[in-house]
Design an enzyme around this catalytic site. Structure first.
Site, PDB file in Angstrom:
ATOM      1  CB  SER A 123      -0.907   0.020   1.233  1.00  0.00           C
ATOM      2  OG  SER A 123      -1.484   1.300   1.350  1.00  0.00           O
ATOM      3  CG  HIS A 135      -3.978  -1.590  -1.398  1.00  0.00           C
ATOM      4  ND1 HIS A 135      -5.107  -2.339  -1.665  1.00  0.00           N
ATOM      5  CD2 HIS A 135      -4.321  -0.731  -0.403  1.00  0.00           C
ATOM      6  CE1 HIS A 135      -6.091  -1.950  -0.855  1.00  0.00           C
ATOM      7  NE2 HIS A 135      -5.640  -0.967  -0.082  1.00  0.00           N
ATOM      8  CG  MET A 164     -11.280   3.417   2.311  1.00  0.00           C
ATOM      9  SD  MET A 164      -9.692   3.424   3.146  1.00  0.00           S
ATOM     10  CE  MET A 164      -8.617   3.462   1.727  1.00  0.00           C
ATOM     11  CG  MET A 191     -11.502  -2.313   5.455  1.00  0.00           C
ATOM     12  SD  MET A 191      -9.959  -1.905   4.619  1.00  0.00           S
ATOM     13  CE  MET A 191      -9.046  -1.025   5.885  1.00  0.00           C
ATOM     14  N   GLY A 213      -8.680   4.514   7.182  1.00  0.00           N
ATOM     15  CA  GLY A 213      -8.312   5.929   7.299  1.00  0.00           C
ATOM     16  C   GLY A 213      -6.822   6.148   7.458  1.00  0.00           C
ATOM     17  CG  ASP A 227      -6.160  -2.566   3.425  1.00  0.00           C
ATOM     18  OD1 ASP A 227      -5.068  -2.298   3.950  1.00  0.00           O
ATOM     19  OD2 ASP A 227      -6.812  -1.751   2.740  1.00  0.00           O
ATOM     20  N   GLY A 228      -4.835  -3.985   6.540  1.00  0.00           N
ATOM     21  CA  GLY A 228      -4.711  -3.255   7.798  1.00  0.00           C
ATOM     22  C   GLY A 228      -3.948  -4.036   8.851  1.00  0.00           C
ATOM     23  CB  SER A 255       3.366   0.931   8.320  1.00  0.00           C
ATOM     24  OG  SER A 255       2.450   0.047   8.883  1.00  0.00           O
TER      25      SER A 255
END
Ligand code: DX5
Ligand code: ZN
Length: 213
Positions: free
Chosen positions: A8, A32, A65, A135, A140, A169-170, A192
């Site tokens: 991402s 992404h 989003m 998610m 966000g 994702d996340g 990250s």
């Protein structure tokens, strides 16, 4: 099922985006791209023009989003070369119509649910889409903590649809990726944990190694 890695670029250096993409390209399957409107989620991210300029062999996996995506975001990101467009079930007034709009342009369709949203919200559309995005943080921001409770939805969905692409994702890192793939996810977004490591190749190899654990 083939596992795919989707870095991402929300966590990449935005002033140097093309170089960031070049660095991850040889080790990745998709790129992404998180698009936010300041309404569905507070931040605003990339503009379609920036994404259109990006040169890559990877599929552009655009995660919208945004509220009412059909109005401008879908046409703009199709023009920017999106290969997959994912919409949020919580942000769409007419889900079947929006799926059909994306489809009609020859672009793959993903449908996403936030951590508190039940699977029942998207079950009626599973035969009309190419991918579900589960998610595993509230959308966000990059760098949030993985919410393990979403794995229950992935397990149930994988049972229902053995061949459907399930993207997670996340909060994915070499610690959380193992349980995500065991539950049934096969497209893995990581922001990250890839871009905060100066050695992107190593970061992606660490993720791939942890898939096999
Ligand atoms: C969050 C975005 C994610 C984000 C993931 O709303 O949808 O794609 O970039 O970042 P990490 O991997 O750092 O949780
Ligand atoms: Zn995303």
């Amino acid at each position: 099922m083939k596992f795919k890695i989707a870095p991402s670029i929300l966590s990449a250096d935005r002033s140097n985006l093309q170089e960031e993409v070049n660095q991850i390209e040889p080790y990745s399957d998709l790129i992404h791209i998180d698009i936010m409107d300041g309404k569905f989620v507070p931040p605003i991210t990339f503009q379609a023009e920036e994404i259109k300029k990006l040169k890559t062999k990877l599929e552009k996996d655009v995660h919208l989003m945004v509220i009412d995506p059909e109005k401008s975001f879908i046409p703009n990101f199709i023009d920017a070369g999106a290969d997959i467009i994912t919409i949020h079930s919580e942000a769409c007034k007419d889900i079947p119509k929006t799926i059909a709009l994306i489809r009609s342009k020859g672009v793959k369709v993903g449908l996403s649910i936030n951590p508190p949203t039940p699977l029942s919200m998207i079950k009626p559309y599973l035969n009309d889409i190419d991918m579900v995005l589960i998610m595993s943080v509230n959308p966000g921001y990059a760098g949030q903590k993985f919410i393990p409770e979403v794995l229950t939805k992935i397990r149930e969905l994988r049972k229902l649809k053995p061949n459907l692409d399930i993207e997670i994702d996340g909060g994915i890192n070499k610690g959380t990726i193992t349980e995500a793939v065991k539950a049934g996810a096969n497209i893995i977004v990581a922001g990250s944990s890839i871009f905060n490591n100066p050695d992107r190749k190593q970061a992606i190899e660490d993720l791939k190694k942890a898939i096999k654990k």
